[in-house]
Write a protein that holds these residues in place. Structure first.
Motif, mmCIF file in Angstrom:
data_model
loop_
_atom_site.group_PDB
_atom_site.id
_atom_site.type_symbol
_atom_site.label_atom_id
_atom_site.label_comp_id
_atom_site.label_asym_id
_atom_site.label_seq_id
_atom_site.Cartn_x
_atom_site.Cartn_y
_atom_site.Cartn_z
ATOM 1 N N ALA A 6 0.841 -1.520 0.137
ATOM 2 C CA ALA A 6 -0.210 -0.075 -0.059
ATOM 3 C C ALA A 6 0.866 1.266 0.035
ATOM 4 N N ILE A 7 2.136 1.031 0.634
ATOM 5 C CA ILE A 7 2.950 2.421 0.954
ATOM 6 C C ILE A 7 3.224 2.700 -0.515
ATOM 7 N N ILE A 8 3.734 1.530 -0.934
ATOM 8 C CA ILE A 8 4.548 1.379 -2.439
ATOM 9 C C ILE A 8 3.770 2.398 -3.448
ATOM 10 N N ARG A 9 2.389 1.949 -3.395
ATOM 11 C CA ARG A 9 1.577 2.317 -4.318
ATOM 12 C C ARG A 9 1.028 3.680 -4.368
ATOM 13 N N TYR A 10 1.161 4.037 -3.078
ATOM 14 C CA TYR A 10 0.989 5.624 -2.500
ATOM 15 C C TYR A 10 2.068 6.462 -3.373
ATOM 16 N N GLY A 11 3.494 5.800 -3.092
ATOM 17 C CA GLY A 11 4.641 6.483 -3.178
ATOM 18 C C GLY A 11 4.800 6.464 -5.061
ATOM 19 N N LEU A 12 3.913 5.513 -5.786
ATOM 20 C CA LEU A 12 4.090 5.667 -7.017
ATOM 21 C C LEU A 12 3.046 6.708 -7.640
ATOM 22 N N THR A 13 2.051 6.776 -6.732
ATOM 23 C CA THR A 13 1.082 7.793 -7.433
ATOM 24 C C THR A 13 1.055 9.059 -6.791
ATOM 25 N N ASP A 14 0.435 9.312 -5.647
ATOM 26 C CA ASP A 14 0.457 10.780 -4.935
ATOM 27 C C ASP A 14 1.678 11.205 -4.681
ATOM 28 N N ALA A 15 2.845 10.422 -4.189
ATOM 29 C CA ALA A 15 3.956 10.816 -3.796
ATOM 30 C C ALA A 15 4.771 11.241 -4.770
ATOM 31 N N GLN A 16 4.235 10.927 -6.185
ATOM 32 C CA GLN A 16 5.396 11.502 -7.460
ATOM 33 C C GLN A 16 5.150 12.887 -7.171
ATOM 34 N N ASN A 17 3.997 13.583 -6.903
ATOM 35 C CA ASN A 17 3.824 15.093 -7.085
ATOM 36 C C ASN A 17 4.852 15.666 -5.944
ATOM 37 N N PHE A 18 5.333 15.234 -5.055
ATOM 38 C CA PHE A 18 6.162 15.965 -4.110
ATOM 39 C C PHE A 18 7.650 15.921 -4.680
ATOM 40 N N SER A 19 7.883 15.073 -5.678
ATOM 41 C CA SER A 19 9.299 14.805 -5.935
ATOM 42 C C SER A 19 10.051 16.199 -6.583
ATOM 43 N N ALA A 20 9.255 16.770 -7.486
ATOM 44 C CA ALA A 20 9.993 17.900 -8.443
ATOM 45 C C ALA A 20 10.379 19.065 -7.551
ATOM 46 N N ALA A 21 9.418 19.165 -6.366
ATOM 47 C CA ALA A 21 9.779 20.474 -5.363
ATOM 48 C C ALA A 21 11.163 20.266 -4.651
ATOM 49 N N LEU A 22 11.193 18.795 -4.529
ATOM 50 C CA LEU A 22 12.440 18.282 -3.628
ATOM 51 C C LEU A 22 13.775 18.169 -4.366
ATOM 52 N N GLY A 23 13.729 18.171 -5.863
ATOM 53 C CA GLY A 23 14.697 18.230 -6.672
ATOM 54 C C GLY A 23 14.709 16.981 -7.419
ATOM 55 N N TYR A 24 13.815 16.023 -7.061
ATOM 56 C CA TYR A 24 13.783 14.836 -7.798
ATOM 57 C C TYR A 24 13.042 14.717 -9.108
ATOM 58 N N ILE A 25 13.096 13.614 -10.036
ATOM 59 C CA ILE A 25 12.483 13.464 -11.361
ATOM 60 C C ILE A 25 11.172 12.591 -10.892
ATOM 61 N N PRO A 26 10.014 13.217 -11.288
ATOM 62 C CA PRO A 26 8.768 12.091 -11.446
ATOM 63 C C PRO A 26 8.934 10.840 -12.227
ATOM 64 N N LEU A 27 8.748 9.918 -11.908
ATOM 65 C CA LEU A 27 8.940 8.912 -12.473
ATOM 66 C C LEU A 27 8.087 8.961 -13.878
ATOM 67 N N PRO A 28 8.588 8.354 -15.300
ATOM 68 C CA PRO A 28 7.676 8.553 -16.378
ATOM 69 C C PRO A 28 6.546 7.432 -16.293
ATOM 70 N N ALA A 29 5.556 7.815 -16.879
ATOM 71 C CA ALA A 29 3.995 7.012 -16.686
ATOM 72 C C ALA A 29 4.400 5.579 -17.016
ATOM 73 N N ALA A 30 5.301 5.220 -17.973
ATOM 74 C CA ALA A 30 5.550 3.727 -18.487
ATOM 75 C C ALA A 30 6.149 2.931 -17.446
ATOM 76 N N VAL A 31 7.201 3.903 -16.501
ATOM 77 C CA VAL A 31 7.979 3.315 -15.366
ATOM 78 C C VAL A 31 6.847 2.997 -14.219
ATOM 79 N N VAL A 32 5.936 3.870 -14.102
ATOM 80 C CA VAL A 32 4.937 3.687 -13.094
ATOM 81 C C VAL A 32 4.184 2.393 -13.197
ATOM 82 N N ALA A 33 3.672 2.215 -14.485
ATOM 83 C CA ALA A 33 3.149 1.269 -14.782
ATOM 84 C C ALA A 33 3.896 0.009 -14.537
ATOM 85 N N ALA A 34 5.059 0.041 -15.011
ATOM 86 C CA ALA A 34 5.823 -1.166 -14.733
ATOM 87 C C ALA A 34 6.105 -1.578 -13.303
#
Lengths: 345, 359
Positions: A307-335
């Protein structure tokens, strides 16, 4: 409060901290604590992700200790933690040692930048591949070297001595950077090579991203590699680097995403991008992995982690850019979402 | 007139007799079974703890050695003379670290000793008192009891402040070194390198962290140890020596340098050895300030690396092979520290033997 707390069924492994948190939030049901150790590179993103998840699910407490990729792999292999994290994906030999099996999940990506300190110099410093390889090999020793000047027409660079700053402690950031240098230079590959710590030909070194940044800021003429999020936060000037196509690219979300777009994600999720192609791609990017077991003894741990990882792949990706990380590409999220299902109780 | 003393004389012996009888009866008793048991228990506990300390040291050495054993077999003496630390190729050598450890410690110790002993003399030989008294006499407050105790109070304050230096965490010293010491020494270092660069000591330019900033911070870190113990040693010099020197016509400085310092030499030397031990083992401040470069250079502006910093930097990410090599390095650091302490103890003994007649 007391009567509500007495109704809990405390799971083994629950910390006092979690009990108190639960008591104060006055929620019923079981609570669970997950323990993780690993890379410092994605730590700010992980901390945010886990704390946001905890806000939504107060019964879940996730302790992440950023001790370094090496410690992450070691403790994960020894079965001391519920999950590990590493900037360098585990090798086949390392995977064999884990009896419960390994699921490697890229959770975010980031880039490594070259921060510099040139007093009196404003504007963008452009570094060709030849220039930054030369600097880190100790062949280019002054800022007015013709190889640096060639990429910066119309700019007078000072004759200041170059001080190369590296990481003194073993780190995933060093691995990513040396992996890139080895990919673009045979001389580097044959010399210092790739590793979490290498035998640097020149320079001084500081401990952690913080130590390197402090040295860069304190030393006129310094240049060193730091994680992008950290450099952004501390406002260190960052060099514009030449990529595989020969273009000079500034590090930003667009150039980072362009770099990731050119990397194919294999089935085992071990995607390397030592020198991404693409005209607008920033040259030094990497994925960073969460290490999970295939089998967990306790079903509730496996379910919670998923559950934590699913959250990390969806909503949590929105935090990454502000912290200097790259949101995962959609294809990677699916994989990765598919790969999560390999985790079973 | 007569009756008053007589009554007091009459009553006093009576009281004393009574008291004396009661007291002697209560004191002169054989120890109870509980006293004997408590005494034995205390002695046993003290003995056990004392041996426990020795045991712990032995356990540490044995454990470190057992992990280091494969590396000792694999690298042997070449480990000490090697100059490359490359975990990827499994090449390990710690000569630069041994050199850096000793070089920074010795420079730090020289600076720390000069200042530490000077401070100890200042705080123990009444310099503050004579200075303040002179000032007080001029304004006519010399006989005021409050002002009279001023020098003692200021001395106590300075002593506490100095000892407070020992309580500052190592990492704070490291940060202070990066943000204060390095910018402070940079202009001097650049000047010395530009004008006196032909002297090997100033042979390279300062690239931020290096031997000089590391040594300066080490000097401050060993300062409280050296000054506090030296001061105690100076205070403990028998007053008759001081008075005899003055009586023979020695000036204050002749008395200090010719008589008091030699008499306190044992204690001062002990403080220096303790300081050396502290400097050798100092880790985080040096990991932040030495530059961690595998370089052997006599230039005090060059970066260097130390054994303790090497351990701190490489341990968290080390693989099995590197851990063995790191333990080997730890063993050598232990050996160096032990050697310094033994040499120190021997010299102390000699010095003490030479001064026996003075006591």
């Amino acid at each position: 409060m007391g009567s509500k707390r007495s109704g809990f069924l405390l799971m083994p492994g629950t910390t006092l901290c979690a009990v108190l948190l639960l008591a104060s939030s006055a929620l019923g049901g079981g609570n669970i604590t997950l323990q993780g150790t690993g890379a410092t590179f994605p730590a700010p993103f992980y901390q945010r992700w886990f704390s946001e998840y905890h806000k939504l699910h107060p019964e879940v407490q996730i302790n992440y200790q950023a001790l370094g990729s090496g410690a992450g792999v070691k403790q994960f292999t020894d079965g001391l933690v519920d999950f590990g994290a590493s900037d360098a994906a585990m090798t086949d030999d390392e995977i064999k040692q884990v009896k419960d099996g390994v699921v490697m999940l890229p959770m975010t990506a980031g880039s490594v930048v070259l921060g510099y300190n040139l007093p009196g110099f404003t504007g963008d410093l452009r570094l060709s591949r030849e220039a930054y390889i030369g600097i880190f090999l100790g062949k280019i020793t002054a800022w007015n070297d013709p190889k640096i000047a060639a990429a910066n027409p119309g700019v007078t660079l000072p004759a200041t001595k170059i001080t190369v700053v590296e990481r003194s402690d073993g780190s995933g950031t060093t691995y990513v950077f040396t992996n890139h240098l080895s990919a673009i230079s045979d001389e580097w590959k044959a010399g210092p090579g790739v590793g979490k710590s290498v035998n640097w030909p020149v320079g001084v070194s500081g401990k952690g991203n913080a130590g390197v940044t402090a040295l860069i800021k304190q030393t006129p003429g310094a240049v060193g590699y730091v994680e992008y999020g950290y450099a952004k936060e501390t406002k260190v000037p960052m060099a514009v680097l030449q990529n595989k196509s020969g273009n000079y690219v500034k590090v930003d979300l667009a150039s980072e995403q362009a770099a990731l777009a050119g990397v194919a994600m294999p089935a085992d999720m071990r995607a390397w991008a030592p020198d991404p192609g693409g005209a607008d791609a920033y040259p030094i990017v990497t994925y960073t992995w969460l290490l999970c077991y295939k089998k967990y003894a306790k079903p509730e741990v496996a379910e919670t982690l998923k559950a934590i990882i699913r959250y990390g792949l969806t909503d949590a990706q929105n935090f990454s850019a502000a912290l200097g990380y790259i949101p995962l590409p959609a294809a990677v999220v699916a994989a990765v979402t598919k790969a999560v299902e390999q985790i079973t109780p | 007139m007569v009756s008053v003393p007589s009554t007091s004389v009459d009553s006093n012996p009576a009281l004393l007799d009574e008291d004396g009888v009661i007291e002697s009866a209560s004191i002169a008793q054989p120890p109870s079974a509980f006293d004997v048991a408590a005494d034995r228990a205390f002695r046993g506990a003290a003995l056990g703890l004392a041996w426990g300390v020795v045991l712990i040291v032995c356990l540490v050495v044995v454990k470190v050695q057992s992990v280091a054993l494969p590396a000792i077999h694999a690298y042997g003496a070449g480990f000490i003379s090697g100059t490359v630390w490359d975990a990827n190729r499994a090449i390990f050598g710690i000569l630069p670290q041994i050199f850096g450890t000793l070089y920074t410690s010795i420079i730090g110790l020289i600076i720390g000793t000069i200042f530490g002993v000077a401070i100890a003399i200042f705080l123990s030989e009444g310099f503050l008192a004579s200075f303040i008294d002179g000032g007080l006499k001029m304004v006519g407050y010399a006989d005021n009891p409050w002002f009279g105790s001023l020098p003692t109070r200021i001395e106590a304050l300075l002593k506490i402040t100095l000892e407070l230096l020992a309580a500052i965490p190592s990492v704070v010293y490291g940060l202070w070194g990066i943000f204060v010491v390095i910018p402070l020494v940079r202009p001097w270092a650049d000047w010395l390198n530009a004008h006196l660069g032909w002297i090997p000591l100033f042979g390279t330019s300062l690239s931020g962290p290096g031997i000089l900033p590391a040594s300066l911070v080490l000097a401050i870190m060993v300062l409280p140890t050296i000054s506090a113990i030296s001061r105690d040693a100076l205070v403990a010099v028998p007053p008759k020596l001081r008075e005899a020197a003055m009586g023979l016509g020695a000036t204050r400085w002749e008395a200090i340098l010719g008589v008091i310092l030699p008499a306190a030499a044992t204690g001062i030397f002990g403080s220096i050895i303790l300081g050396f031990g502290r400097a050798l083992g100092e880790t985080i401040a040096l990991a932040m300030l030495a530059g961690n470069a595998n370089v052997i250079s006599w230039s005090i502006f060059s970066p260097c690396s130390t054994l303790a910093a090497l351990l701190a930097n490489h341990f968290p990410e080390a693989g099995a092979v590197e851990v063995g090599a790191l333990m080997y390095a730890a063993l050598i650091l232990l050996a160096i520290t032990l050697l310094v302490n033994i040499v120190g103890a021997v010299i102390l003994q000699r010095a003490e033997a030479g001064l026996r007649g003075l006591r």
